[in-house]
Design an enzyme around this catalytic site. Sequence first.
Site, PDB file in Angstrom:
ATOM      1  N   ILE A 208      15.232   0.274 -16.596  1.00  0.00           N
ATOM      2  CA  ILE A 208      15.690   1.618 -16.709  1.00  0.00           C
ATOM      3  C   ILE A 208      17.189   1.385 -16.137  1.00  0.00           C
ATOM      4  CG2 ILE A 208      15.815   4.043 -15.895  1.00  0.00           C
ATOM      5  CD1 ILE A 208      13.301   3.260 -17.647  1.00  0.00           C
ATOM      6  N   HIS A 209      18.205   1.566 -17.228  1.00  0.00           N
ATOM      7  CA  HIS A 209      19.511   1.643 -16.803  1.00  0.00           C
ATOM      8  C   HIS A 209      20.573   2.517 -17.542  1.00  0.00           C
ATOM      9  CE1 HIS A 209      19.504  -0.924 -20.483  1.00  0.00           C
ATOM     10  NE2 HIS A 209      20.938  -0.600 -20.377  1.00  0.00           N
ATOM     11  N   ARG A 210      19.923   3.234 -18.574  1.00  0.00           N
ATOM     12  CA  ARG A 210      20.849   3.932 -19.633  1.00  0.00           C
ATOM     13  C   ARG A 210      21.451   5.330 -18.821  1.00  0.00           C
ATOM     14  NH1 ARG A 210      21.928   3.480 -24.868  1.00  0.00           N
ATOM     15  NH2 ARG A 210      20.466   1.987 -25.272  1.00  0.00           N
TER      16      ARG A 210
END
Length: 360
Positions: A208-210
Amino acid sequence: MKKIVTILGARPQFVKGAVLSRVIQKHNEIEEIIVHTGQHFDANMSAVFFEEMQIPKPKYNLNINGLNHGAMTGQMLEKIEEILLVEKPDAVVVYGDTNSTLAGALAAQKLQVKVVHVEAGLRSFNMQMPEEVNRILTDRIASLLSCPTEVSVNNLKKEGFGSFDILIEKHGDIMKDAVEFYSKVSEEKSSIISDLNLTKNQFVLATIHRQENTDSKEKLTNIFKALEEIHKIKQVVLPLHPRTKKMLEKYQLQPNITFIEPIGYFSMLELLKNCCLVVTDSGGLQKEAFFNKKFCVIAREETEWKELVDNGYASVSGTDTNKLVSDFNRFSATTKSFKEALYGDNVGEKIYQSIKKLIQ
């Protein structure tokens, strides 16, 4: 000898670019000059990275990073133009949808140099994403659009590209070639499975990084609540992106899952090969999950890889906790063969032959 300049700016682009570089070297008919814009500064991209990945080292490193979109793209445009004036290539090759992609395409087009866009025609239909703007503009000014799927070809046709003086070709997804090549050596290069004491098919890989997720406390909370619920059933392993780490601390969230430090490409491949399922908001990882015969729960409201969803290999689950968990449960109970060849094969060779035709 004909010459091309390849513009790369992020680690995934180097992995994809390496596929085409290997084909170019094999044929020895075209000279390739590689430019690294430095867009995604990555401490792992040392000399060892290039040696291990068998990637040609860039001739130019612009070291442009850490700036706002306009400043970054503008500086890249200026520096790439200077390089193109010196190198005088027959074509410029760009990948994907980063600021480096757009800057390389613009610089080339302004100098009347042909542009090859690899991964053309992808659309999320979300104009709030900087990547969507970059890919649309790059497609429009390219000479050769290398499309990974039938969906991407149709996107271009719907936008009227059939009436432009642009070559549209469906070559398949170059990342498939990369995964196949590096999968043969990843087990020798990474011991992450034994280091973390993981068992095959007994853990979930999550990333998860967006920005659209990390910058929203509600979205990030919902996603990690879902990961905690999944973790009760199967261990969730998440390489923690610096941005995500910073926002978890800011929102004072301490999810009970297995966090690990950011990892290299070989370790990521080993996690992909050995996990039971993927939960991600990444674009590229959705396909890499498919290449490794893993179902994918997408923590976004849309995907560029619509064929994965249409064929039942992925779900667009958004950031709703219940939907994320229910899609995980649904896929856990699914036995599907992964028999569809959605992304072609021998893609690098096909792209090379089209470039050769373009510049001959």
